[in-house]
Write an enzyme that holds these catalytic residues in place. Structure first.
Site, short mmCIF file in Angstrom:
data_model
loop_
_atom_site.label_atom_id
_atom_site.label_comp_id
_atom_site.label_asym_id
_atom_site.label_seq_id
_atom_site.Cartn_x
_atom_site.Cartn_y
_atom_site.Cartn_z
N TRP A 187 -21.22 16.09 7.61
CA TRP A 187 -20.01 15.87 6.71
C TRP A 187 -20.23 16.48 5.34
CZ3 TRP A 187 -19.41 9.73 6.78
CH2 TRP A 187 -19.02 9.41 7.74
N GLU B 273 -5.53 -3.45 -2.08
CA GLU B 273 -6.24 -4.61 -1.33
C GLU B 273 -7.10 -5.50 -2.09
OE1 GLU B 273 -4.70 -1.64 1.83
OE2 GLU B 273 -5.68 -1.53 -0.26
N THR C 154 0.78 -1.05 -0.17
CA THR C 154 -0.11 0.10 -0.14
C THR C 154 0.81 1.28 -0.04
OG1 THR C 154 -0.13 0.06 2.30
CG2 THR C 154 -1.89 -1.38 1.43
N LYS D 17 -15.60 17.50 8.44
CA LYS D 17 -16.64 17.49 9.32
C LYS D 17 -16.67 18.98 10.01
CE LYS D 17 -15.41 12.71 10.77
NZ LYS D 17 -15.09 11.64 11.58
#
Length: 542
Positions: free
Chosen positions: A442, A329, A182, A437
Site C-alpha cells: 500500500w 454519517e 452523501t 496497491k
C-alpha cells in the site's frame, strides 16, 4: 436496584430557538447578499421569523415528518429554516447546489420532499431538475437577488401576514430533524437522517473548549456551505452559545472571504482545505492588506490538509489552524487535532499532531481494522479502515440502503484508510477506493500529496493510481503550480526522494491547470483515473 430519576426533558432544537430569544435576543446575524451589501438581523428576529415560517408551512399543509427541502446559499433565511422547520416537527432537507441536476432530481425524489425553498439566484438550476420531481407540491422562492415573479410563492410575502409567535409542539427527541445526503462518489447518494437528540448532543460536544470551542463572544463565519453536512453543525453551535454569526452568501472566493473576515472582525472560521489554500496564497501575496488580528481559530475539515498549509498560516501569519475530521454519517464531527498538554510534545511533534486528523471528541469511539476485519494495533504504522461509533453516528441509511457499511457489533465503516498512534491520533492515509496497491504494497497518496504541496512552487497536488503492466498500480501525481512559479519533474522527484521509499515515488508528474473536484471540494481522483489511468500502460506498449 438503585436508580436515578431525572426530569423528562426532550433534547430538541426548540430549546435552542427559545434560548436565542430569551438570552441572546440582541445578538447579530450578518448576511452578505449577492450584490455584496450586508443585511443585519438579530436572534430575536430569528425566533420571530422561524415562528412565522412555522405558521406558513402549517397553513400550506406541512405536517410532522414532512420533508422541506432547501436550495440556498448561506444566509439568515437558511438559518431560520434550519430551526423553524424542525421545531414544527417537519424535516429540513438541504440540497447540494453543486450537484448535477440528475443527482438533485434523484435525491429530492428519494427523500420525498413535499416543499422546496429556493433562492431566486438558483432558480435556473431548480428548473433543470424540477420536472423530474413529482413529490414537490409547493415551491417557495427567496428573493435573494431581486423580486420574485411567478416562479413560485414569494417567501417574504408568505411569511408577512403570519403571527410573530408559534406554539411549537413538544417533540420526541428521537424524531427526525434534518436529512443530508452523501456525495455519491460510489453509487447513488445515500440519505442520512439526523434526529433532534443527535444534533443537540453533537452541538453540546462541539462547543467544548477542546472540540471546536465556541463561546458567546465569538464571531463565527461558516465558510462550509449550509447545504453540506449540516455546515458541520456550526449554525446550531453559534445559536446555542449566542455567538454572532456571519454568513457569506454566494461569495466564497478568497478575496471576498478575507474582506468579510476583516470587516466583521471574525474570530472563528471553518471550511475545506481548497478554500484555505486559496486564502493562504492570497495572504502570502498581500500580507498587510487585511487585518485578521481578531481571528483566534480556523478549522479545516472535509479532506486532509497538508502540514505546509497548517504551518504556513501559523508561522507566516500567526493564525492557528485546527484540523478536524468527520463525515455526513457522523453528523459530522468525529475527531479534532487538539494538542494534549500531558504529552509534552516538542515543536516538530506538535506540528505532526496538528496535521493529523486528531483524536475523537467525547462520546465517539474509533478503531481501525485490517482486511480480516480484526482491530489493528495503535502503533502509528499499521494501515486499516477506520470505524467509528457514537450517539450521533448513523446506524443506517434512509431506506435501509448500504447495509454493508455497518458492522454487526455496532460500528460504521468510514471507507478511510488510516493509522492510529499510541496517543490515539488518527491520520488518514487514503480513501479505501483511492489507496494505491503497488506490487502488493500500500502507498499513501495523502502522504505524497502533503509532501508535494510543501514545495514552494506547488499550489495543489493529487496523487492517484494508474494501471501498470508489472506492478499492477503505480502512483501518478497531478500538480497545479502557483502563479508565476515553475518546477521540473526531476526537481519534484528530488524533493520527495529523501522522504519516501523508492517504490512510493510517483511514476510520473502531470502539470494541470486545475484538479477536478467533487461537489464538496475534495479532489475527484476517479476522474483523474478515468483520464490518465492507462497512461503508464500506453507508455509501456510503446
Amino acid at each position: 436496584m438503585l436508580a436515578g430519576r431525572m426530569m423528562d426533558y426532550p433534547l430538541t432544537l426548540t430549546h435552542f430557538l427559545d434560548r436565542a430569544r430569551t438570552y441572546h435576543a440582541r445578538c447579530e446575524i450578518v448576511t452578505q447578499n449577492p450584490d455584496r451589501t450586508l443585511a443585519r438581523a438579530t436572534y430575536a428576529d430569528l425566533h420571530r421569523r422561524a415562528s412565522k415560517l412555522a405558521h406558513a408551512l402549517a397553513r400550506l399543509g406541512v405536517r410532522a415528518g414532512d420533508r422541506v427541502a432547501t436550495l440556498c446559499w448561506n444566509h439568515a433565511r437558511h438559518l431560520e429554516l434550519y430551526l423553524g422547520v424542525p421545531a414544527l416537527g417537519a424535516v429540513v432537507h438541504t440540497l447540494n447546489l453543486r450537484l448535477h441536476p440528475n443527482e438533485l432530481s434523484y435525491i429530492a425524489s428519494h427523500a420525498e420532499d413535499k416543499v422546496i425553498v429556493v433562492d431566486r439566484s438558483l432558480l435556473p438550476l431548480f428548473r433543470k431538475f424540477a420536472p423530474q420531481v413529482r413529490c414537490i407540491q409547493r415551491v417557495l422562492v427567496i428573493g435573494d437577488d431581486g423580486p420574485v415573479d411567478g416562479d413560485g410563492l414569494d417567501y417574504e410575502a408568505l411569511l408577512a401576514p403570519e403571527p410573530d409567535d408559534f406554539d411549537f409542539p413538544r417533540l420526541d427527541e428521537r424524531s427526525a430533524a434534518m436529512i443530508c445526503y452523501t456525495s455519491g462518489t460510489t453509487g447513488n447518494p445515500k440519505g442520512v437522517v439526523y434526529s433532534h437528540r443527535s444534533i443537540v448532543l453533537h452541538t453540546l460536544v462541539s462547543c467544548m473548549h477542546d472540540a471546536l470551542g465556541f463561546r458567546e463572544s465569538d464571531v463565527v463565519l461558516p465558510v462550509v456551505p449550509m447545504f453540506h453536512a449540516m455546515a458541520w453543525g456550526l449554525p446550531y453551535a453559534a445559536v446555542a452559545t449566542g455567538a454572532r454569526i456571519v454568513l457569506p452568501g454566494p461569495h466564497l472566493d478568497p478575496a471576498s472571504l478575507l474582506d468579510l473576515m476583516a470587516r466583521e472582525r471574525v474570530t472563528f472560521a471553518a471550511g475545506v482545505p481548497t478554500i484555505w489554500l486559496g486564502i493562504l496564497a492570497l495572504l502570502d501575496e498581500h500580507p498587510k492588506r487585511w487585518d485578521l488580528s481578531s481571528l483566534r481559530s480556523t478549522v479545516i475539515g472535509g479532506a486532509a490538509a497538508p502540514p505546509s498549509l497548517i504551518d504556513g498560516f501559523l508561522s507566516r501569519h500567526g493564525i492557528e489552524v485546527t484540523h478536524a475530521w468527520g463525515m455526513t454519517e457522523t453528523n459530522p464531527l468525529g475527531t479534532v487535532a487538539r494538542l494534549r498538554s500531558s504529552l509534552g510534545l516538542d515543536p516538530a511533534a506538535s506540528l505532526a499532531a496538528r496535521a493529523s486528523q486528531g483524536f475523537p471528541v467525547p462520546l465517539v469511539d474509533q478503531r481501525h481494522v485490517g482486511p480480516d476485519d480484526r482491530p489493528l494495533p495503535w502503533d502509528g504504522e499499521s494501515m486499516g479502515e477506520l470505524e467509528v461509533r457514537g450517539p450521533w453516528v448513523a446506524s443506517s441509511y434512509l431506506g435501509g440502503e448500504g447495509e454493508d457499511r455497518f458492522t454487526k457489533d455496532g460500528w460504521f465503516k468510514t471507507g478511510d484508510v488510516v493509522t492510529i498512534d499510541a496517543a490515539g491520533y488518527m491520520r488518514i492515509t487514503d480513501r479505501a477506493k483511492d489507496v494505491i496497491k503497488s506490487g502488493g504494497e500500500w502507498i499513501s497518496s495523502v502522504a505524497l500529496e502533503n509532501a508535494l504541496m510543501s514545495h514552494p512552487a506547488v499550489l495543489e497536488a493529487a496523487v492517484f493510481a494508474a494501471r501498470h503492466p508489472i506492478w499492477g498500480e503505480r502512483p501518478l501525481a497531478a500538480v497545479v503550480l502557483r502563479q508565476g512559479k515553475t518546477v521540473s519533474k526531476d526537481e519534484l522527484h528530488a524533493h520527495l526522494e529523501p522522504r519516501f521509499a523508492k517504490y512510493w515515488l510517483p511514476e510520473d508528474y502531470l502539470f494541470l491547470e486545475r484538479i477536478p473536484r467533487t461537489s464538496t471540494g475534495k479532489f475527484l481522483k476517479s476522474k483523474l483515473r478515468e483520464q490518465f489511468g492507462d497512461l503508464l500502460e500506453k507508455k509501456a506498449s510503446g
